[in-house]
Design an enzyme around this catalytic site. Structure first.
Site, PDB file in Angstrom:
ATOM      1  N   SER A 139      31.617  30.652  35.840  1.00  0.00           N
ATOM      2  CA  SER A 139      32.741  30.692  36.777  1.00  0.00           C
ATOM      3  C   SER A 139      33.124  32.153  37.021  1.00  0.00           C
ATOM      4  O   SER A 139      34.269  32.560  36.848  1.00  0.00           O
ATOM      5  CB  SER A 139      33.935  29.900  36.228  1.00  0.00           C
ATOM      6  OG  SER A 139      34.932  29.768  37.205  1.00  0.00           O
ATOM      7  N   LEU A 140      32.135  32.927  37.422  1.00  0.00           N
ATOM      8  CA  LEU A 140      32.268  34.382  37.472  1.00  0.00           C
ATOM      9  C   LEU A 140      33.276  34.840  38.525  1.00  0.00           C
ATOM     10  O   LEU A 140      33.413  34.249  39.591  1.00  0.00           O
ATOM     11  CB  LEU A 140      30.898  35.016  37.755  1.00  0.00           C
ATOM     12  CG  LEU A 140      29.780  34.676  36.759  1.00  0.00           C
ATOM     13  CD1 LEU A 140      28.497  35.383  37.157  1.00  0.00           C
ATOM     14  CD2 LEU A 140      30.178  35.049  35.330  1.00  0.00           C
ATOM     15  N   GLU A 156      35.587  38.805  39.693  1.00  0.00           N
ATOM     16  CA  GLU A 156      35.429  40.256  39.756  1.00  0.00           C
ATOM     17  C   GLU A 156      35.524  40.913  38.382  1.00  0.00           C
ATOM     18  O   GLU A 156      34.906  41.946  38.129  1.00  0.00           O
ATOM     19  CB  GLU A 156      36.470  40.861  40.699  1.00  0.00           C
ATOM     20  CG  GLU A 156      36.373  42.363  40.887  1.00  0.00           C
ATOM     21  CD  GLU A 156      35.029  42.824  41.446  1.00  0.00           C
ATOM     22  OE1 GLU A 156      34.612  43.959  41.105  1.00  0.00           O
ATOM     23  OE2 GLU A 156      34.399  42.060  42.209  1.00  0.00           O
ATOM     24  N   HIS A 196      34.288  39.721  35.565  1.00  0.00           N
ATOM     25  CA  HIS A 196      32.934  39.637  35.014  1.00  0.00           C
ATOM     26  C   HIS A 196      31.994  40.630  35.707  1.00  0.00           C
ATOM     27  O   HIS A 196      31.177  41.296  35.055  1.00  0.00           O
ATOM     28  CB  HIS A 196      32.360  38.228  35.212  1.00  0.00           C
ATOM     29  CG  HIS A 196      33.077  37.155  34.471  1.00  0.00           C
ATOM     30  ND1 HIS A 196      33.726  36.123  35.107  1.00  0.00           N
ATOM     31  CD2 HIS A 196      33.242  36.939  33.141  1.00  0.00           C
ATOM     32  CE1 HIS A 196      34.264  35.313  34.204  1.00  0.00           C
ATOM     33  NE2 HIS A 196      33.983  35.783  33.010  1.00  0.00           N
ATOM     34  N   GLY A 245      35.705  42.326  28.094  1.00  0.00           N
ATOM     35  CA  GLY A 245      36.911  42.761  28.787  1.00  0.00           C
ATOM     36  C   GLY A 245      38.108  42.858  27.863  1.00  0.00           C
ATOM     37  O   GLY A 245      38.265  42.057  26.934  1.00  0.00           O
ATOM     38  N   ASP A 257      40.697  39.815  26.872  1.00  0.00           N
ATOM     39  CA  ASP A 257      40.553  39.053  25.624  1.00  0.00           C
ATOM     40  C   ASP A 257      40.643  40.021  24.443  1.00  0.00           C
ATOM     41  O   ASP A 257      39.694  40.174  23.661  1.00  0.00           O
ATOM     42  CB  ASP A 257      39.226  38.305  25.617  1.00  0.00           C
ATOM     43  CG  ASP A 257      39.146  37.283  26.736  1.00  0.00           C
ATOM     44  OD1 ASP A 257      39.983  36.362  26.751  1.00  0.00           O
ATOM     45  OD2 ASP A 257      38.264  37.415  27.598  1.00  0.00           O
ATOM     46  N   MET A 310      42.552  38.696  36.216  1.00  0.00           N
ATOM     47  CA  MET A 310      41.536  37.775  36.682  1.00  0.00           C
ATOM     48  C   MET A 310      41.057  36.901  35.532  1.00  0.00           C
ATOM     49  O   MET A 310      40.810  37.375  34.426  1.00  0.00           O
ATOM     50  CB  MET A 310      40.371  38.541  37.299  1.00  0.00           C
ATOM     51  CG  MET A 310      40.725  39.196  38.609  1.00  0.00           C
ATOM     52  SD  MET A 310      39.281  39.853  39.458  1.00  0.00           S
ATOM     53  CE  MET A 310      40.063  40.449  40.973  1.00  0.00           C
ATOM     54  N   SER A 318      38.902  32.832  34.874  1.00  0.00           N
ATOM     55  CA  SER A 318      38.319  31.607  35.420  1.00  0.00           C
ATOM     56  C   SER A 318      39.359  30.501  35.497  1.00  0.00           C
ATOM     57  O   SER A 318      39.290  29.619  36.367  1.00  0.00           O
ATOM     58  CB  SER A 318      37.141  31.160  34.553  1.00  0.00           C
ATOM     59  OG  SER A 318      36.139  32.161  34.512  1.00  0.00           O
TER      60      SER A 318
END
Length: 281
Positions: free
Chosen positions: A32-33, A35, A37, A147, A150, A184, A186
């Site tokens: 569920s990519l 920006e 990712h 990222g 997390d 951002m 998912s």
């Protein structure tokens, strides 16, 4: 760009790449990519000869009442996006490939996992650490890209890599946000238009904390309570946690001295969102 679905084929590909002296960058994802990712992938492309993206919705990191079955899956769309970011290989195994019948080995990291998401999602980091260890063993990356959104996950994995002497560099990439500040994710796809607007309270609350520290507030609990109060102004928001810990050790602190992580987990409707900011007193 290749799509590889078996561990054996992935190992053969990596062996051939390593034999040519090529460096390997890994971007682990659950698909569920978006920006965020793609930013990781582009950074991996800058620092690696070969970029591998794993797309695997990992069942072991979901609790019994969480959204594993509903987690968005779109390999076709994800492949197009990954290709535009310069990805060389997508590793897309099925659950039975990663966890065959009789599978019984898991990775536990103590201490750092007993707070924040680890406290509210028991077993979550056990699943994360296990699947990432498996990916590291299969793909043998020189660098793995994660990222900052997390934040706890990154710190857990850095601790794991250090403790277990895993030969990989963990590269942390800053949070990618929408123009209005929403981080951002998912899971943003689950938000209705009204919930999407309500979710902005997370970013506003982080910015409030930043302003409080900038004006000289040093009492951690006072800052935390003001952030909680700000989130509670939004009727659609239900707080899971609002915590401030030292960074990167995630230790409790009374006053803002050095770097601190302010981390939030808030439900907007049925969707659980996380966000964070690094504060510096």
């Amino acid at each position: 760009m290749r799509i590889i679905e078996t561990i054996e084929e992935m190992k053969i590909f990596i062996k051939q790449a390593k034999a040519k002296g090529l460096s390997v960058g890994l971007v682990p994802t659950m698909g569920s990519l978006h920006e965020g990712h793609l930013t990781l992938m582009r950074q991996a492309k800058k620092q690696s000869d070969i970029v591998v993206v794993s797309i695997f919705v990992n069942p072991t990191q979901f609790g019994p009442n969480e959204d594993y079955a509903k987690y968005p899956r779109d390999l076709s769309g994800d492949s197009v996006q990954a290709g535009t970011a310069g990805v060389d290989v997508i590793f897309h195994p099925q659950a039975q490939e990663m966890y065959p019948k009789g599978y019984s080995s898991f990775i536990e990291i103590d201490g750092i996992t007993q707070k924040l998401c680890g406290l509210s999602r028991p077993g979550h980091f056990r699943g994360v650490a296990t699947v990432v260890t498996k990916l590291f063993n299969i793909i043998q990356p020189d660098i793995a890209f994660f990222g900052q959104k997390d934040a706890q996950q990154v710190l857990v994995l850095k601790r794991m890599v250090s403790d277990l002497n895993i030969n990989v560099v963990i590269e942390i990439v800053p949070i990618v946000r929408e123009k209005d500040g929403l981080a951002m994710s998912s899971r943003n796809a689950f938000l209705s238009a009204e919930e999407r607007s309500a979710a902005l309270v997370l970013f506003r609350s982080l910015q409030l904390a930043k302003q409080l520290v900038a004006r000289g507030d040093v009492k951690v609990e006072d800052i935390r309570q003001q952030v909680v109060a700000n989130i509670q102004l939004e009727e659609m928001a239900q707080i899971d946690y609002v915590e401030i810990y030292s960074y990167p050790l995630l230790e409790t602190m009374d006053k803002m001295i050095g770097k601190a992580l302010l981390a939030l987990a808030v439900r907007i409707g049925k969707t659980r969102l996380i966000d964070n900011i690094i504060l510096e007193g």
